[in-house]
Scaffold this motif. Structure first.
Motif, short mmCIF file in Angstrom:
data_model
loop_
_atom_site.label_atom_id
_atom_site.label_comp_id
_atom_site.label_asym_id
_atom_site.label_seq_id
_atom_site.Cartn_x
_atom_site.Cartn_y
_atom_site.Cartn_z
N ASP A 88 0.82 -1.22 0.00
CA ASP A 88 0.00 0.00 0.00
C ASP A 88 0.85 1.26 0.00
O ASP A 88 0.38 2.33 -0.39
N PHE A 89 2.12 1.16 0.39
CA PHE A 89 3.03 2.31 0.32
C PHE A 89 3.11 2.83 -1.11
O PHE A 89 2.96 4.02 -1.37
N GLY A 90 3.35 1.90 -2.06
CA GLY A 90 3.47 2.30 -3.46
C GLY A 90 2.18 2.89 -4.01
O GLY A 90 2.20 3.88 -4.74
N LEU A 91 1.05 2.30 -3.63
CA LEU A 91 -0.24 2.77 -4.13
C LEU A 91 -0.57 4.16 -3.58
O LEU A 91 -0.93 5.07 -4.33
N LEU A 92 -0.43 4.35 -2.26
CA LEU A 92 -0.75 5.63 -1.65
C LEU A 92 0.22 6.73 -2.09
O LEU A 92 -0.18 7.87 -2.31
N LEU A 93 1.50 6.37 -2.22
CA LEU A 93 2.49 7.34 -2.69
C LEU A 93 2.16 7.79 -4.11
O LEU A 93 2.24 8.98 -4.44
N GLY A 94 1.76 6.83 -4.95
CA GLY A 94 1.38 7.17 -6.32
C GLY A 94 0.14 8.05 -6.37
O GLY A 94 0.08 9.01 -7.13
N MET A 95 -0.85 7.73 -5.54
CA MET A 95 -2.07 8.53 -5.52
C MET A 95 -1.80 9.96 -5.06
O MET A 95 -2.38 10.91 -5.58
N ALA A 96 -0.90 10.10 -4.09
CA ALA A 96 -0.55 11.45 -3.62
C ALA A 96 0.19 12.25 -4.68
O ALA A 96 0.19 13.49 -4.64
N GLN A 120 -6.31 19.06 0.97
CA GLN A 120 -7.40 18.52 1.80
C GLN A 120 -8.21 17.47 1.03
O GLN A 120 -8.64 16.47 1.61
N ARG A 121 -8.40 17.69 -0.27
CA ARG A 121 -9.07 16.67 -1.09
C ARG A 121 -8.26 15.38 -1.11
O ARG A 121 -8.81 14.28 -1.02
N SER A 122 -6.94 15.53 -1.20
CA SER A 122 -6.08 14.35 -1.22
C SER A 122 -6.14 13.62 0.11
O SER A 122 -6.15 12.39 0.15
N TRP A 123 -6.18 14.36 1.23
CA TRP A 123 -6.33 13.72 2.54
C TRP A 123 -7.60 12.87 2.59
O TRP A 123 -7.57 11.73 3.06
N ILE A 124 -8.68 13.42 2.10
CA ILE A 124 -9.98 12.71 2.14
C ILE A 124 -9.91 11.44 1.31
O ILE A 124 -10.29 10.35 1.75
N VAL A 125 -9.40 11.57 0.07
CA VAL A 125 -9.35 10.43 -0.85
C VAL A 125 -8.43 9.34 -0.31
O VAL A 125 -8.78 8.15 -0.31
N PHE A 132 -10.27 1.11 2.88
CA PHE A 132 -10.49 -0.02 1.98
C PHE A 132 -9.29 -0.98 1.96
O PHE A 132 -9.46 -2.18 1.69
N LEU A 133 -8.10 -0.47 2.26
CA LEU A 133 -6.90 -1.31 2.26
C LEU A 133 -6.64 -1.99 3.59
O LEU A 133 -5.71 -2.81 3.71
N LEU A 134 -7.44 -1.69 4.61
CA LEU A 134 -7.23 -2.28 5.94
C LEU A 134 -7.19 -3.81 5.95
O LEU A 134 -6.42 -4.39 6.73
N PRO A 135 -8.01 -4.50 5.13
CA PRO A 135 -7.93 -5.98 5.15
C PRO A 135 -6.55 -6.54 4.87
O PRO A 135 -6.23 -7.65 5.31
#
Length: 490
Positions: A88-96, A120-125, A132-135
């Motif tokens: 999830d590091f790669g996914l969240l870093l890419g989304m940011a 702030q929009r990025s924080w929310i998303v 959703f990635l918690l599992p």
């Protein structure tokens, strides 16, 4: 248009003198432009390298403390960091990284107010994405069992992963803060806060592991403290006077236009994830070779060297994205093109330097990690591929930075998917197993089939780019994303 004086002998005698003076002036002007652009570039690159190395060292220190607890604890921390957190590091870093496009272009266009809204929009998303990635964290143990890990290792890795959930949510706030500050060249603040977080991590690691003896759970918990210290530090700098132009407090506007923001963030996330997971597949494929222990050890050494050196191209990736976005946002297409050229040339020169070091010391650098003769011999064989990987990686991330700064993430995601997973991985498989070339074949196939092809395509796209047209697109993009009320006021 050529002068009429060219037709006369007098004109012919004058032209060379005038041309020589003009050439000298152009050379001086070009040198000055390169110097100015290089200063702007290194203003971002220098602190970015330091902050990335500091973050990397937090993981290294955590694994080092875990290694003193035992082999099982070290393996559990390694799997939790590299597999669970790494996913999830790669996914969240890419989304940011979507903020590099939006904030960079808005800052260049002097739409300062919108930078805070975008963050702030990025924080929310990203926060919703974390839920959703918690599992991944909650069910790490059964997933690791399915992947064939031993029972004791799967159970302990699952427990460690559960204790890293606060770290998981720290990413959702820290990554946007980092991009927000980076886009407005507040890079010194990022470097100082990163140093503070690293010192916190060292102290907390000593306190939890040696003083309180909390074991492997305490080791995992130290990352929560250091990453939240980094997040809180950046937030306090932003809110308490560090960004007077771009932070005007929390706004309900952050909840508008979220779907468009999600689409851009998802494209950025997929683009970087496909790159981030590529070399993990290389290690996984090598691990399935017969008698792969020596090959995996040698490859791990090479990947560690590559990972450390990659901090430099990744810093250029960030800096190029910011510089291109700033220039396009300001409507300066030629400036974006020039920033691209300076960044690619500078990073390539650094890549050539490290390429030469690897080629010269191909049979020496393995001693840093091992004294085993078979492993050292294998490292020496793989050093040629390591050298060319470093060389290609000195160009490819910079071009990806151009893509991020220009807002091409969705196109590059398709290019990455095709080059890496439809060409590189199958070719690596054929070279490794069908042609019986082992780890050399797998790595060569994935480098020259995937990375080289992707780099070539990005080069062609960048060379054929109409930068004035991209500047116009950026203007339309800013108008689309900016707050209309704010535009009317300005």
């Amino acid at each position: 248009m050529p002068s009429k004086e060219l037709a006369s002998p007098l004109g012919e005698t004058k032209v060379p003198l005038l041309s020589r003076n003009e050439e000298e002036e152009e050379e001086q002007d070009l040198t000055r432009k390169v110097w100015i652009e290089s200063k702007k570039l290194w203003h971002i690159v220098g602190p970015a390298i330091f902050s990335r190395i500091a973050s990397y060292m937090m993981l290294v220190i955590t694994q080092s403390f875990a290694g003193h607890l035992g082999d099982l604890e070290l393996a559990a921390i390694s799997i939790a960091n590299n597999v669970v957190v790494g996913f999830d590091f790669g996914l969240l870093l890419g989304m940011a990284s979507a903020l590099e496009t939006l904030c960079g272009q808005a800052y260049g266009a002097k739409q300062y107010y919108m930078l805070g809204v975008y963050m702030q929009r990025s924080w929310i998303v990203l926060f919703i994405c974390c839920i959703f990635l918690l599992p991944i964290y909650l069910f790490a143990t059964p997933v690791l069992r399915l992947l064939g890990q031993p029972e004791d290792l799967a159970v302990l890795s699952g427990q460690v992963s559960m204790w890293m959930i606060p770290l998981h949510f720290a990413f959702a706030f820290q990554f946007p803060l980092n991009r927000f500050l980076q886009s407005q060249l507040k890079t010194a603040a990022i470097a100082w806060v990163s140093l503070f977080a690293l010192l916190v991590h060292i102290f907390v690691s000593w306190l939890f592991v040696f003083k309180f003896q909390f074991g492997v759970i305490g080791t995992a918990a130290t990352l929560n403290f250091s990453w939240w210290a980094l997040t809180v530090g950046l937030f306090c700098y932003t809110v308490y006077g560090g960004c007077p132009l771009t932070w005007n407090g929390f706004s309900m506007e952050a909840f508008s236009g979220l779907w468009e923001f999600v689409k851009l963030s998802a494209a950025s996330g997929v683009m970087l994830c496909l790159e981030n997971w590529y070399y993990r597949i290389l290690i996984l494929m090598t691990g399935n070779l017969p008698n792969a222990e020596i090959a995996v050890d040698a490859l791990s050494i090479c990947m560690t060297i590559n990972g450390l050196e990659m901090m430099i191209p990744l810093a250029f990736f960030a800096a190029t994205g910011v510089r291109v976005a700033n220039e396009l946002g300001a409507g300066n297409g030629k400036g974006a093109k020039f920033a691209t050229i300076v960044s690619v040339v500078t990073s390539s020169i650094i890549g050539l330097f490290f390429w030469m070091l690897i080629m010269i010391f191909h049979d020496k650098f393995g001693y840093i990690f091992s004294t085993s003769k078979p492993v050292l011999d294998e490292v020496s064989k793989l050093s040629l591929l390591l050298a060319f990987t470093i060389l290609l990686n000195s160009v490819q991330p910079v071009l990806s930075g151009v893509a991020v700064g220009s807002g091409w993430q969705s196109y590059v995601a398709y290019i990455n998917l095709g080059c890496y997973y439809m060409i590189g991985v199958p070719l690596g498989f054929l070279m490794g197993w069908y042609f019986d070339q082992g780890v050399m074949g797998i790595w060569a196939g994935m480098i020259f089939g995937g990375t080289a092809t992707q780099t070539l395509i990005l080069c062609l796209i960048t060379l054929r780019c109409d930068w004035d047209k991209e500047a116009e697109k950026a203007k339309l993009h800013i108008t689309k994303w900016s707050d209309r009320k704010q535009q009317q006021l300005s």
